[in-house]
Enzyme design. Structure first.
Site, mmCIF file in Angstrom:
data_model
loop_
_atom_site.group_PDB
_atom_site.id
_atom_site.type_symbol
_atom_site.label_atom_id
_atom_site.label_comp_id
_atom_site.label_asym_id
_atom_site.label_seq_id
_atom_site.Cartn_x
_atom_site.Cartn_y
_atom_site.Cartn_z
ATOM 1 N N HIS A 168 25.651 33.833 31.650
ATOM 2 C CA HIS A 168 26.111 32.437 31.743
ATOM 3 C C HIS A 168 24.915 31.498 31.879
ATOM 4 O O HIS A 168 24.903 30.406 31.311
ATOM 5 C CB HIS A 168 27.043 32.292 32.943
ATOM 6 C CG HIS A 168 27.818 31.012 32.970
ATOM 7 N ND1 HIS A 168 28.544 30.554 31.903
ATOM 8 C CD2 HIS A 168 27.976 30.080 33.948
ATOM 9 C CE1 HIS A 168 29.127 29.412 32.213
ATOM 10 N NE2 HIS A 168 28.785 29.088 33.445
ATOM 11 N N GLU A 182 11.311 40.437 42.559
ATOM 12 C CA GLU A 182 10.725 39.122 42.831
ATOM 13 C C GLU A 182 9.301 39.021 42.271
ATOM 14 O O GLU A 182 8.939 38.027 41.629
ATOM 15 C CB GLU A 182 10.724 38.869 44.341
ATOM 16 C CG GLU A 182 9.921 37.660 44.807
ATOM 17 C CD GLU A 182 10.489 36.329 44.335
ATOM 18 O OE1 GLU A 182 9.808 35.312 44.526
ATOM 19 O OE2 GLU A 182 11.601 36.307 43.783
ATOM 20 N N HIS A 206 9.087 38.822 38.458
ATOM 21 C CA HIS A 206 9.336 37.459 37.986
ATOM 22 C C HIS A 206 8.091 36.589 38.150
ATOM 23 O O HIS A 206 7.762 35.787 37.267
ATOM 24 C CB HIS A 206 10.518 36.856 38.754
ATOM 25 C CG HIS A 206 10.853 35.463 38.319
ATOM 26 N ND1 HIS A 206 10.660 34.364 39.129
ATOM 27 C CD2 HIS A 206 11.354 34.983 37.149
ATOM 28 C CE1 HIS A 206 11.027 33.273 38.480
ATOM 29 N NE2 HIS A 206 11.445 33.612 37.289
ATOM 30 N N HIS A 208 14.310 24.067 40.931
ATOM 31 C CA HIS A 208 13.534 25.131 40.294
ATOM 32 C C HIS A 208 14.230 25.627 39.027
ATOM 33 O O HIS A 208 13.578 25.886 37.994
ATOM 34 C CB HIS A 208 13.361 26.280 41.287
ATOM 35 C CG HIS A 208 12.357 27.312 40.866
ATOM 36 N ND1 HIS A 208 11.104 27.003 40.399
ATOM 37 C CD2 HIS A 208 12.426 28.671 40.848
ATOM 38 C CE1 HIS A 208 10.440 28.109 40.105
ATOM 39 N NE2 HIS A 208 11.225 29.132 40.365
#
Length: 340
Positions: A295, A70, A73, A131
């Protein structure tokens, strides 16, 4: 300026799929506060708090590994924000690309707010989906700023620009549907392909599936979200993929007559086939993490290719000449006629 744009684009290509990886690996609440981690600058400084939270809930969302994912990022997204601030400053100073740079700054400011709300509102689906769309918007604007100036404009039939614009709009809607599938954890609600749980048309329930003001996993009345709603979310995403495919094939068929567009159209077709293959593989293979992240990246690539195609297309010369002609004078009855 150009180097800054390219550096930001390359970083955004990392940040957006990495955000999907954080979400899909259930690390979105690895640090349950914002912008730090338990009030500290890094998980290493918050190791005691993380260990305590993990001891209370061993299978919960907090662990040292999830916290590092987290925060990594956040560090990358913060670096991207700084690069975009530099782009905005240079654009204003050099008086070029001010409009896209201003749009980019506004999108990043909104994206930072949504990132905070994603954590503080505990993964509320509408915030998580927004987001995701914000991150994709940042990536698309940067791609347009970096790549569009080097693409040769092409004059095509009047229908092709409209159809390409419709395709880009449909892809944005499909991206939102994909984000809604992911943020509601509905990716495996339909087992099998092309059927869904052995049915060619499953039971659908729209009243709960697309209610925006609800918490994760809850229905609008506060109860648990039923399985039929999850199936509805997944199934509508499949129908969206079918609609996008029909539009994309129409663009390929109409645009292939233009020899200058064929390499671009070939890239569009390749991105589409890759994305369809990844979507089917995710269902049949039970959503393996690498394929799920791929994806997400494939969706960004497909949308980027479609938007750049639309930006290249120009109206045919005859239509442009007609638009440039002055309007004929009006006669006494308000109809075009000779001037008196």
């Amino acid at each position: 300026m150009r180097k800054l744009i390219w550096a930001a684009l390359l970083l955004a290509v990392v940040v957006v799929p990495f955000g999907a990886y954080v979400r899909l690996s259930h690390a979105g609440l690895g640090c349950p506060d914002w912008p730090g981690c338990y009030g500290q600058i890094s998980p290493a400084h918050a190791a005691d708090s993380i260990a305590q939270a993990q001891s209370l809930a061993p299978d919960g969302p907090v662990s040292l590994g999830k916290a590092w994912r987290e925060m990594a990022h956040r560090y990358l997204a913060g670096s991207l924000g700084l690069l975009i601030l530099l782009i905005g400053w240079r654009a204003w100073r050099e008086k070029r690309q001010r409009l896209p740079a201003g749009l980019l700054l506004a999108t990043v400011a909104l994206q930072g707010t949504l990132g905070m709300l994603t954590v503080t509102l505990v993964l509320k689906p509408v915030i998580v989906t927004s987001h995701l769309l914000g991150g994709m918007a940042v990536l698309q604007i940067l791609a347009w700023m970096a790549l569009a100036p080097g693409l040769t404009p092409v004059r095509a039939s009047a229908a092709l620009p409209r159809l390409a614009g419709l395709l880009a709009s449909a892809l944005v809607l499909q991206l939102a549907l994909g984000g809604w599938v992911s943020s509601n954890y509905a990716a495996l609600a339909c087992q099998g392909f092309p059927a869904c749980n052995g049915q060619s048309w499953p039971e659908l329930r729209f009243d709960r599936a697309f209610h925006l003001l609800r918490e994760l996993g809850e229905s609008p009345d506060g109860g648990l979200l039923d399985f039929a709603s999850l199936v509805t979310i997944h199934w509508l995403h499949r129908l969206g993929a079918l609609a996008v495919s029909l539009l994309l094939c129409s663009v390929l068929w109409l645009g292939w007559r233009e020899a200058a567009l064929r390499p671009h159209l070939g890239c569009l077709a390749a991105a589409w086939l890759l994305q369809i293959g990844l979507g089917v593989a995710n269902v049949l293979l039970q959503l393996p993490l690498p394929l799920a992240v791929a994806h997400n990246a494939g969706a960004a690539l497909l949308l980027m290719t479609a938007l750049l195609l639309r930006s290249r297309l120009r109206a045919p010369a005859a239509a442009r000449r007609r638009a440039a002609l002055p309007a004929p004078p009006l006669g006494p009855w308000g109809r075009p006629g000779a001037e008196r």
